[in-house]
Design an enzyme around this catalytic site. Structure first.
Site, PDB file in Angstrom:
ATOM      1  N   TYR A 114       0.822  -1.042   0.020  1.00  0.00           N
ATOM      2  CA  TYR A 114      -0.066   0.524   0.053  1.00  0.00           C
ATOM      3  C   TYR A 114       1.142   1.263  -0.195  1.00  0.00           C
ATOM      4  CZ  TYR A 114      -3.090   3.115   1.647  1.00  0.00           C
ATOM      5  OH  TYR A 114      -4.108   4.466   2.031  1.00  0.00           O
ATOM      6  N   ASP A 155      -1.811  -1.565  -4.173  1.00  0.00           N
ATOM      7  CA  ASP A 155      -2.557  -0.155  -4.072  1.00  0.00           C
ATOM      8  C   ASP A 155      -1.061   0.721  -4.410  1.00  0.00           C
ATOM      9  OD1 ASP A 155      -2.990   2.924  -4.659  1.00  0.00           O
ATOM     10  OD2 ASP A 155      -4.331   2.133  -2.767  1.00  0.00           O
ATOM     11  N   HIS A 256     -11.795   1.562  -4.302  1.00  0.00           N
ATOM     12  CA  HIS A 256     -11.630   0.897  -5.407  1.00  0.00           C
ATOM     13  C   HIS A 256     -12.026  -0.441  -5.493  1.00  0.00           C
ATOM     14  CE1 HIS A 256      -7.136   2.489  -4.474  1.00  0.00           C
ATOM     15  NE2 HIS A 256      -8.519   2.857  -3.857  1.00  0.00           N
TER      16      HIS A 256
END
Length: 267
Positions: A114, A155, A256
């Site tokens: 992330y 991500d 998302h």
DNA sequence: ATGTCAACACTTTGTTGA
């Protein structure tokens, strides 16, 4: 009955934006799409709050790296527990954000990330993002040197190309598409890693994130920031890749959509 | 300018982070 997997391994990634608020959505997605491996970001819970039993009940074992309030990553696998290799990146001992988890599972090295958002830019958060990307590059070089079949998925908070966003103008000042962010992302690729979704969608227009605000989902005002980077051996074994776009439109959705890659199993 | 959402705290409303 003997355990036999299909001839390919499906690895998915989902920034779920809060595992407590989103658990029914997440269980639903796992049961419907049946990924062999699922990497989660923004679980937004401390380690004690991770709902491991709920995943075990549907056949997934997990490792996780939580944090109070925000961040947090996890790796789930169907029928086996990922063997942790590393949590967190070297190079900045004072960095306590839970953003990196690396494991060996089903014959693959799986890295769940992330990457820092970096807004507002310029500023300390943007500087942290760029430093984090350099630290990631260093770790990815070490993994590449091991010559294990590897993927780094999650991500990235980087919009790599102009055709990966509905409007470059709307986000021109955003950390996600600054030249420095894109250059740092390209440096990851130049070291020999393949952006699976980007490779299979050269014309762009494939998005993984739609903001909650301003009717972004309804207008398809999205962009592509969730990526799967494959080591050379895995790039050769890439069968397919995609986005589970419809999950963005469900009730109580994350901002998302999940992304996935399908990897041919070794003979 | 900002139309949203989740988690947290000196908690029922404001702050932070996205």
């Amino acid at each position: 009955m003997s355990e036999k997997r299909a001839s390919s391994i499906k690895v998915a990634s989902f920034n779920i934006n809060g595992i407590k608020a989103r658990l029914p959505r997440l269980i639903e997605w796992l049961e419907e799409t049946q990924p062999d491996i699922a990497c989660l970001q923004e679980i937004k819970t401390q380690d004690e709050g991770f709902p491991a039993a709920d995943f075990a009940a549907i056949g997934y074992e997990a490792i996780w790296h939580g944090q109070k309030g925000f961040n947090g990553v996890a790796i789930l696998a169907r029928g086996e527990r990922p063997v942790e290799v590393q949590r967190g990146l070297a190079g900045e001992p004072e960095d306590e954000h839970s953003r990196y988890l690396e494991a060996d599972v089903m014959g693959l090295r799986v890295v769940c990330i992330y990457l820092p958002n970096g807004n507002p830019q310029p500023g300390p958060k943007f500087d942290y993002k760029l430093r984090w990307m350099e630290r990631l590059k260093t770790r990815m070089a070490q993994i590449a040197a091991e010559e294990v079949p590897a993927l780094v998925i999650g991500d990235y908070n980087v919009i790599p190309r102009d055709n990966d966003i509905w409007s470059t103008r709307a986000m021109a000042d955003d950390a996600l598409m600054q030249p420095e962010s894109r250059a740092a992302y390209r440096r990851l690729l130049h070291a020999g890693w393949t952006d699976a979704l980007g490779l299979l969608n050269p014309r762009g227009g494939v998005y993984t994130f739609w903001d909650y605000q301003a009717g972004a989902w309804q207008r398809d005002h999205g962009f592509r920031i969730d990526h799967a980077l494959l080591s050379p051996e895995l790039a050769d074994r890439l069968v397919a890749a995609g986005v589970d776009k419809t999950y963005r439109g469900r009730e109580k959705a994350s901002d998302h959509a999940p992304v996935w890659v399908s990897i041919a199993e070794h003979a």
